[in-house]
Design a protein around this motif. Structure first.
Motif, PDB file in Angstrom:
ATOM      1  N   UNK A  25      38.047  35.957  31.446  1.00 40.94           N
ATOM      2  CA  UNK A  25      38.838  34.817  30.985  1.00 40.94           C
ATOM      3  C   UNK A  25      38.018  33.535  31.045  1.00 40.94           C
ATOM      4  N   UNK A  26      37.266  33.335  32.113  1.00 40.72           N
ATOM      5  CA  UNK A  26      36.430  32.148  32.238  1.00 40.72           C
ATOM      6  C   UNK A  26      35.391  32.101  31.117  1.00 40.72           C
ATOM      7  N   UNK A  27      34.790  33.230  30.830  1.00 42.22           N
ATOM      8  CA  UNK A  27      33.785  33.293  29.758  1.00 42.22           C
ATOM      9  C   UNK A  27      34.397  32.937  28.405  1.00 42.22           C
ATOM     10  N   UNK A  28      35.580  33.490  28.132  1.00 49.36           N
ATOM     11  CA  UNK A  28      36.248  33.213  26.857  1.00 49.36           C
ATOM     12  C   UNK A  28      36.710  31.762  26.764  1.00 49.36           C
ATOM     13  N   UNK A  29      37.175  31.201  27.883  1.00 53.90           N
ATOM     14  CA  UNK A  29      37.595  29.796  27.879  1.00 53.90           C
ATOM     15  C   UNK A  29      36.427  28.871  27.559  1.00 53.90           C
TER      16      UNK A  29
END
Length: 328
Positions: A48-52
């Motif tokens: 999720x952090x990577x996609x954000x």
């Protein structure tokens, strides 16, 4: 907010909620459940952090806020797990050459699993000194009777309710008791075992009910059983081992409290998670089968054994009794 912002907000809110819920003192299974999948949440938070970072507009304060929350969730969940990795100091020392060895196999066989041949093959291959089987009923007892040729000492408690247990030992068993510490028909075995060196140890084998919609709605009984045993171990007259399917994860508050009160050590700390359940689904796997011991022991190795049909992997813990006490 555009659609992408809303999606990431909802995902972050969900992740934050399941991270915070276990901090509540409520014992209902819907709360305690979220203590289990911390490793899953780490993977989820990282993705999720990577996609954000890739898809959110980094010029917006809202985007930075979401990224910050996700980062701290990732950090917090990682801190909970890291003691059970090789990146953390070992709680129990290694030993290669053993003078007073004891190998213990802990196995929740799954009562409805009929692959007893596969289980016996594991026993023959790894040749443990002591075997504790969980969820064993009368059918399993009859099928495992072949083990008694090698494992002459045993304690049998067959039940048809998923909480039967059987103890098989090459070493002499003394003063064994089957107790129902908290709930009727949920037994535990407590015994003394004499090693070939004549040194005696105390061993306790548990399988409390989990908090779940099909068992106990709350973790109260499980937690009480752990605390009752822990308090009884504060004054350890002999080297002590506790093992079984505790229906709890190593990093939960309940297990940490058990360790703190009992003063027992967890040989997985600094070595690995050794997840044993669910053996059938790699993405749904937690360390529910535990072994704790007093400071008298050192560790040769820990092995999660191959799949044999149960929903739990068996686990083999190889110890050496290094610090002995007066034989009693």
């Amino acid at each position: 907010m555009n659609n992408i912002d809303i999606i990431f907000f909802l995902l972050t809110f969900f992740l934050m909620s399941v991270t915070l819920l276990p901090l509540l003192k409520h014992r209902h299974w819907t709360i305690r459940l979220w203590e289990f999948p911390r490793l899953n949440f780490i993977i989820f938070a990282f993705l999720l952090l990577s996609l954000e970072i890739i898809f959110l507009d980094l010029s917006k304060i809202f985007s930075i806020f979401l990224i910050g929350i996700t980062f701290f969730i990732l950090l917090y969940q990682s801190i909970q797990i890291i003691p059970y990795t090789i990146f953390y100091p070992k709680e129990v020392e290694d030993i290669k050459e053993r003078n007073n060895p004891i190998d213990i196999m802990t196995a929740n066989v799954l009562m409805h699993n009929k692959n007893v041949e596969g289980f016996i093959e594991l026993v023959n291959k790894y040749n443990p000194d002591i075997i504790i089987t969980l969820e064993t009923n009368t059918w399993w007892e009859k099928k495992l009777s072949i083990l008694e040729q090698k494992y002459k000492y045993n304690v049998k408690c067959p039940l048809e309710n998923l909480y039967g247990m059987h103890l098989y030992s090459k070493f002499k068993i003394e003063c064994s008791e089957i107790k129902y510490l908290v709930e009727d028909k949920v037994p535990s075995i407590h015994t003394k075992i004499q090693l070939p060196s004549k040194q005696k140890i105390k061993a306790h084998f548990l399988h409390p009910k989990p908090p779940s919609p099909t068992e106990n709605e709350k973790s109260t009984n499980r937690d009480i059983e752990l605390i009752m045993l822990a308090k009884s171990l504060k004054e350890k007259e002999l080297p002590t081992i506790v093992t079984g399917d505790l229906n709890d994860v190593a990093w939960s508050k309940s297990t940490k409290t058990f360790k703190e009160i009992s003063k027992l050590l967890d040989p997985r700390v600094g070595r690995g998670i050794y997840s044993t359940y669910n053996a059938k689904y790699w993405f749904f796997r937690w360390p529910l089968d535990h072994l704790f011991h007093s400071s008298h022991f050192k560790v040769n190795k820990i092995q999660r054994l191959p799949y044999y049909g149960s929903d739990h992997f068996a686990i083999l813990t190889s110890l050496d009794l290094c610090e002995t006490q007066e034989k009693k």
